[in-house]
Structure formats: C-alpha cells, structure tokens
Enzyme design. Structure first.
Site, mmCIF file in Angstrom:
data_model
loop_
_atom_site.group_PDB
_atom_site.id
_atom_site.type_symbol
_atom_site.label_atom_id
_atom_site.label_comp_id
_atom_site.label_asym_id
_atom_site.label_seq_id
_atom_site.Cartn_x
_atom_site.Cartn_y
_atom_site.Cartn_z
ATOM 1 N N LYS A 324 0.721 -1.058 0.111
ATOM 2 C CA LYS A 324 -0.133 -0.015 -0.090
ATOM 3 C C LYS A 324 0.810 1.318 0.147
ATOM 4 C CE LYS A 324 -4.368 -1.740 1.467
ATOM 5 N NZ LYS A 324 -5.529 -1.715 2.446
ATOM 6 N N ARG A 358 -3.512 -10.322 5.229
ATOM 7 C CA ARG A 358 -4.050 -10.239 3.753
ATOM 8 C C ARG A 358 -2.815 -9.737 2.910
ATOM 9 N NH1 ARG A 358 -6.714 -6.822 -0.091
ATOM 10 N NH2 ARG A 358 -8.493 -7.911 -1.117
#
Length: 379
Positions: A324, A358
C-alpha cells in the site's frame, strides 16, 4: 552464580520448563505481563479512587498534577499494571461510583488471553483496475494461481471483482457477478474449497449470495456490514464476516481524512457494527481497521502501533497493508518494490495482535511468518 536478562513470549511455557509448581504457573504468568491502558475523559473522582486502589496493590495510575484538588472535572489518565493487577481492579471497582463500574467490566477484556493461529489470506483480483497488477487474473489462469497459492501456504484465498483503491468507481453488481462467476464455478467444480477457505471481497448481496452457495465461507466487506441484506445472507449461510472500517467511500476516502482520535473512533465503530452483526445472528466475526481506507500515514501508523487495543472485543484481527501507498509515503517506492515494507508492517502486526494477514505475496509471507514464529517460540 550467573545472570542474564531474558525475553519471555510464552510465560506459561517458560515457567513449565523452569519446573515451577503447576498451581503457581497461572499466577506467575499473570504477574509477568505489563499493560498500559489510556483512559480518556475520566471523572476526577474516579481518578482519585482508582489511583489509590491501584497504589494499594502495586499498580499505578498516571494523572495530571491537579487531580488531587479536583482542578478539572474530567481528566485523561494512564493505568499501568500486570494482568493480575487489572483483574484485581476489575473486582474492586465494581462497587465504585463515577463510571468506575463500567471501567471494571472492561478491564478483564483488555488482558484476556487469546491464542489464534496466524493465517495467510492470499489476494486474487478478477478485475483489470486493481492497484497491483500481479494480483489480477482471468479465468484461464485461475486454477493455476489458486493451486500455487495453496502450495505456497495460503490458508484463505480472497477473491474480488471490484477495485477499492482510492478514487475507484463502484461497479454494478451484475457486472461484478459476471466477472467472478466462472472462477467461482471452477472453484466449486474442482472442490478447491476443501483445501483452503475462500473469501469474497464484496459488499454486493447478489454476488455474496452466489459465492456462499458455491463453497465460499467468508465475507470480506469493506463497508463493514452497512447493508442489512448482507447481514441477512451472512446469517443464512453462517458465514464468517470481516468487518472493516472505512471513512467515507473509495471515491472520497483519501480526501483529507480527519479524526479527533482515530483509535477511539474506530473502537466505537466496531462496537456498533458488532452489535448490528449479532442482532442478525452473526457469530463468527473478524475485525479489520482498514489500513489506507480513509486514513493518513499518521493514522495508519497509530493503528498498527496500537493494534492490540482492539483485541478486547475478543475477535480475530485482520491486517491488509500489502504494497500500500503508506510504504511509499515513508520511503518513495514503486508498487512492485514494496514487498520488504509490506513484510515489516505485517510481522509487526502479528506481534501486536493480528492473526490474519491479507497479502499478495503468499510464499514470501509464509517464509517470513515461519521464521518469526520460530524466534518467538523459544523461551
């Protein structure tokens, strides 16, 4: 005689290896772990009572200097003590006024032991606009990618057909179902759901109902069960539900996100959504603070550092920070080169209480987590 300072990750196991009396191991374990609890907007009367009670048992309450003369009606404080201290105070404060009864009821939750096995949730995206291109697939690749993820160590495979990156546009649920239908049918036909759990990254009732009827077990809902229909379907299939926090929506979430206190606000959000889920009969819940979903870099870092706070709800915690942009904000890096930063975030998250990770890179995470666990298994 020789001495050396030790780091104990599993106190019970350590005291057993030391040969301590079985009856004393639990007591010793509760005295070995120190907790620090921030208490906001506490009545000054409660602060004075709690400080005296904490001191009487060897714990401590840090308060502003004017508390003893009630300079301010409400103050912030920090309670410092062991598990044993917190349990003792939980009993002592039950009969006290000024909101201490409510505090007493929650103290035990903050020190409750939880032992969840760490699980890897691999990511597959059945759409062309997901932010990391290597997570995208078409139906001809699906079986190969699923089998590879299973071989690499995935416990869960999370499949989505709609991008939720900042600025992404919502997709009609019929288009979403069309994107994902063939691969879901392939999973069902090949009985891959017998080898690994499948999760649907969606908030569309139509899509969710279809996949749960084809062997999927988990709903990964970025809207955190805002839609009552999703709640009804989850209850109908007795599915596990991931309640994620997101401020606003993917189109607007990164436009100057603001919180008075990000920890307390997300805590209140989880409290409300858990109550909603339970009202529909949903029992199997996972919480996700939503790294990057309506948060600045500072918000993300605070949530990761204080992740253990959310364990008091008693549910598993999921973290998904894979590649991210927060990594790029710390050190400018392309999406393709963010694996190292991802592993650093995820290993620290496991240390701070996460049990479901995740990620896009299953094989690398499996190795990193096994090494991390090996280090922490030694006492």
């Amino acid at each position: 005689m020789q001495t050396y300072k030790i780091s104990i990750s599993d106190t019970k196991k350590f005291y057993e290896s030391l040969g301590c009396d079985s009856g004393g191991i639990s007591i010793l374990s509760k005295k070995s772990k120190l907790h620090t609890l921030y208490i906001k907007n506490m009545h000054v009367g409660a602060a004075n009572i709690l400080k005296q009670d904490a001191l009487s048992i060897g714990a401590e309450l840090a308060v502003p200097s004017g508390v003893i003369i009630a300079q301010d009606k409400y103050v912030d404080a920090v309670l410092i003590g062991t598990t044993k201290h917190f349990e003792t105070l939980a009993r002592k404060e039950l009969a006290q006024p000024f909101g201490l009864k409510e505090l007493a009821k929650s103290l035990k939750d903050y020190v409750k032991e939880q032992n969840y096995k760490t699980k890897i949730m691999g990511v597959l995206n059945a759409n062309e606009d997901s932010f990391f291109k290597n997570s995208r697939f078409d139906n001809s690749q699906a079986s190969f990618l699923i089998e590879k993820m299973i071989e690499d160590g995935a416990n869960i495979i999370d499949i989505g057909a709609v991008s939720s990156k900042p600025g992404s546009i919502a997709v009609d649920e019929n288009i979403e179902l069309l994107r994902i239908k063939d691969i879901v049918d392939t999973i069902y036909k090949n009985k891959y759901y017998e080898k690994v759990d499948f999760s649907i990254d969606s908030y569309s009732p139509k899509v969710i109902d279809y996949v749960l009827n084809k062997g999927f077990k988990i709903i990964n809902d970025i809207t955190g069960l805002q839609n009552d229909e999703v709640c009804k379907i989850a209850s109908k299939y007795n599915a596990q539900v991931v309640i994620m926090h997101m401020q606003n929506n993917p189109q607007t979430m990164q436009k100057e996100p603001f919180y008075e206190n990000v920890i307390l606000e997300i805590n209140e959000y989880f409290k409300n959504q858990i109550q909603k889920a339970q009202s529909f009969g949903i029992k199997d819940i996972v919480l996700d603070v939503g790294i990057g979903f309506g948060k600045t870099l500072e918000h993300n870092l605070l949530l990761l550092k204080n992740l253990e706070h959310f364990k008091h709800f008693g549910y598993e915690l999921l973290i998904g920070a894979s590649r991210k942009s927060m990594i790029n904000e710390i050190i400018p890096t392309s999406i393709e080169d963010r694996l190292s930063g991802t592993l650093a975030i995820h290993l620290q998250s496991i240390k701070n209480g996460a049990s479901i990770i995740r990620c896009h890179d299953v094989k690398e995470h499996y190795q990193a987590i096994k090494v991390f666990e090996a280090i922490n298994s030694i006492n």
